[in-house]
Design a protein around this motif. Structure first.
Motif, mmCIF file in Angstrom:
data_model
loop_
_atom_site.group_PDB
_atom_site.id
_atom_site.type_symbol
_atom_site.label_atom_id
_atom_site.label_comp_id
_atom_site.label_asym_id
_atom_site.label_seq_id
_atom_site.Cartn_x
_atom_site.Cartn_y
_atom_site.Cartn_z
ATOM 1 N N VAL A 28 24.436 36.285 36.378
ATOM 2 C CA VAL A 28 25.799 36.809 36.454
ATOM 3 C C VAL A 28 26.225 36.849 37.914
ATOM 4 N N VAL A 29 27.525 36.755 38.139
ATOM 5 C CA VAL A 29 28.118 36.836 39.467
ATOM 6 C C VAL A 29 29.356 37.706 39.345
ATOM 7 N N VAL A 30 29.603 38.568 40.339
ATOM 8 C CA VAL A 30 30.720 39.508 40.255
ATOM 9 C C VAL A 30 31.640 39.349 41.459
ATOM 10 N N LEU A 31 32.905 39.018 41.183
ATOM 11 C CA LEU A 31 33.945 39.073 42.206
ATOM 12 C C LEU A 31 34.597 40.446 42.075
ATOM 13 N N ALA A 32 34.201 41.366 42.945
ATOM 14 C CA ALA A 32 34.706 42.743 42.916
ATOM 15 C C ALA A 32 35.837 42.867 43.930
ATOM 16 N N VAL A 33 37.056 43.114 43.451
ATOM 17 C CA VAL A 33 38.245 43.146 44.297
ATOM 18 C C VAL A 33 38.834 44.547 44.282
ATOM 19 N N ASP A 34 39.034 45.124 45.473
ATOM 20 C CA ASP A 34 39.582 46.475 45.543
ATOM 21 C C ASP A 34 41.107 46.451 45.552
ATOM 22 N N ASP A 35 41.740 47.641 45.664
ATOM 23 C CA ASP A 35 43.199 47.721 45.590
ATOM 24 C C ASP A 35 43.886 47.237 46.855
ATOM 25 N N ARG A 36 43.110 46.823 47.858
ATOM 26 C CA ARG A 36 43.663 46.217 49.066
ATOM 27 C C ARG A 36 43.429 44.702 49.081
ATOM 28 N N GLU A 37 43.046 44.162 47.936
ATOM 29 C CA GLU A 37 42.770 42.727 47.790
ATOM 30 C C GLU A 37 41.658 42.282 48.741
ATOM 31 N N ARG A 38 40.600 43.098 48.786
ATOM 32 C CA ARG A 38 39.394 42.749 49.526
ATOM 33 C C ARG A 38 38.256 42.563 48.536
ATOM 34 N N VAL A 39 37.338 41.669 48.897
ATOM 35 C CA VAL A 39 36.211 41.340 48.030
ATOM 36 C C VAL A 39 34.931 41.947 48.601
ATOM 37 N N ALA A 40 34.125 42.537 47.734
ATOM 38 C CA ALA A 40 32.812 43.049 48.133
ATOM 39 C C ALA A 40 31.854 41.872 48.281
ATOM 40 N N CYS A 41 31.352 41.675 49.499
ATOM 41 C CA CYS A 41 30.486 40.529 49.804
ATOM 42 C C CYS A 41 29.158 40.998 50.362
ATOM 43 N N LEU A 42 28.218 40.094 50.381
ATOM 44 C CA LEU A 42 26.956 40.339 51.062
ATOM 45 C C LEU A 42 26.511 39.050 51.734
ATOM 46 N N ARG A 43 25.797 39.208 52.820
ATOM 47 C CA ARG A 43 25.213 38.066 53.516
ATOM 48 C C ARG A 43 23.699 38.200 53.381
ATOM 49 N N GLN A 44 23.077 37.160 52.846
ATOM 50 C CA GLN A 44 21.671 37.259 52.477
ATOM 51 C C GLN A 44 20.909 36.010 52.899
ATOM 52 N N TYR A 45 19.683 36.203 53.334
ATOM 53 C CA TYR A 45 18.825 35.069 53.665
ATOM 54 C C TYR A 45 18.362 34.386 52.391
ATOM 55 N N ARG A 46 18.456 33.042 52.387
ATOM 56 C CA ARG A 46 17.970 32.247 51.264
ATOM 57 C C ARG A 46 17.012 31.199 51.803
ATOM 58 N N HIS A 47 15.771 31.288 51.377
ATOM 59 C CA HIS A 47 14.734 30.444 51.935
ATOM 60 C C HIS A 47 14.959 28.966 51.625
#
Length: 203
Positions: A63-82
């Motif tokens: 599953v993947v989630v595009l979480a958008v707040d009331d200011r039209e911002r997206v909750a993101c993360l930056r992650q290391y992928r080997h």
């Protein structure tokens, strides 16, 4: 492409399920972590003398989630992928548990990875990242009505323990996708699908 190739009707623009005959199958490799490789001998219908081997990456789905707040911002993360290798901007996501519906997995992953809950959930897209080799299906959800949610006793580990969590405006993400600065397939699809819905007043 032949200039006289037919044009299909709008309601015919859909993938079709099904399988060619399988005349042999064996497990080629089994991992302790999520995936396995399977070798199948398949042939075209009515062409039994044309059997060929195809390797399938078995995957339980995600599953993947595009979480958008009331200011039209997206909750993101930056992650290391080997496998990248590198640090990639991604959306909250996770592997399906065998007994858990995709929506419940999405809700759990949003809480565990970025400590958010949402009151409004809707399917945004369904992805098959590499159908030539992988059986993985990704269920992409749009989440609105966000609020803080404690992850409880869940502990981040490995790559997750070092990931950076941040907000990014939707417009900035669209531009970063179009510029080629954001490249993970689920994020690209989710951001552009959401932008298309907004432009059609359907978000």
């Amino acid at each position: 492409m032949q200039p006289d190739a037919p044009e299909v009707a709008a309601d015919a623009l859909a993938d079709r399920s099904g399988s060619w005959p399988v005349v042999g199958s064996e497990q080629a490799w089994q991992s302790d972590w999520i995936v396995a490789l399977r070798e199948d001998r398949v042939h075209r219908p009515d062409h039994v003398d044309d059997a060929h081997t195809r390797v399938v990456l078995e995957h339980p789905g995600a599953v993947v989630v595009l979480a958008v707040d009331d200011r039209e911002r997206v909750a993101c993360l930056r992650q290391y992928r080997h496998a990248g290798p590198g640090w990639f901007v991604e959306l909250p996501a996770g592997v399906l548990d065998s007994d858990e519906p995709p929506l419940e997995t999405a809700q759990r992953e949003l809480r565990e990875e970025v400590e958010l809950a949402a009151t409004d959930w809707r399917p945004l897209a369904t992805l098959r990242p590499s159908v030539g080799i992988s059986a993985e299906t990704q269920h992409v959800f749009l989440a609105r009505g966000l609020s803080h949610a404690d992850r409880g006793d869940f502990e981040l580990h490995a790559e997750e323990a070092d990931m950076e969590v941040f907000w990014a405006p939707v417009e900035d993400m669209v531009e970063a996708v179009l510029d080629g600065r954001l490249t993970t397939s689920a994020l690209v699809t989710a951001v552009l699908a959401y932008d298309a819905l907004r432009r059609r007043d359907r978000a």
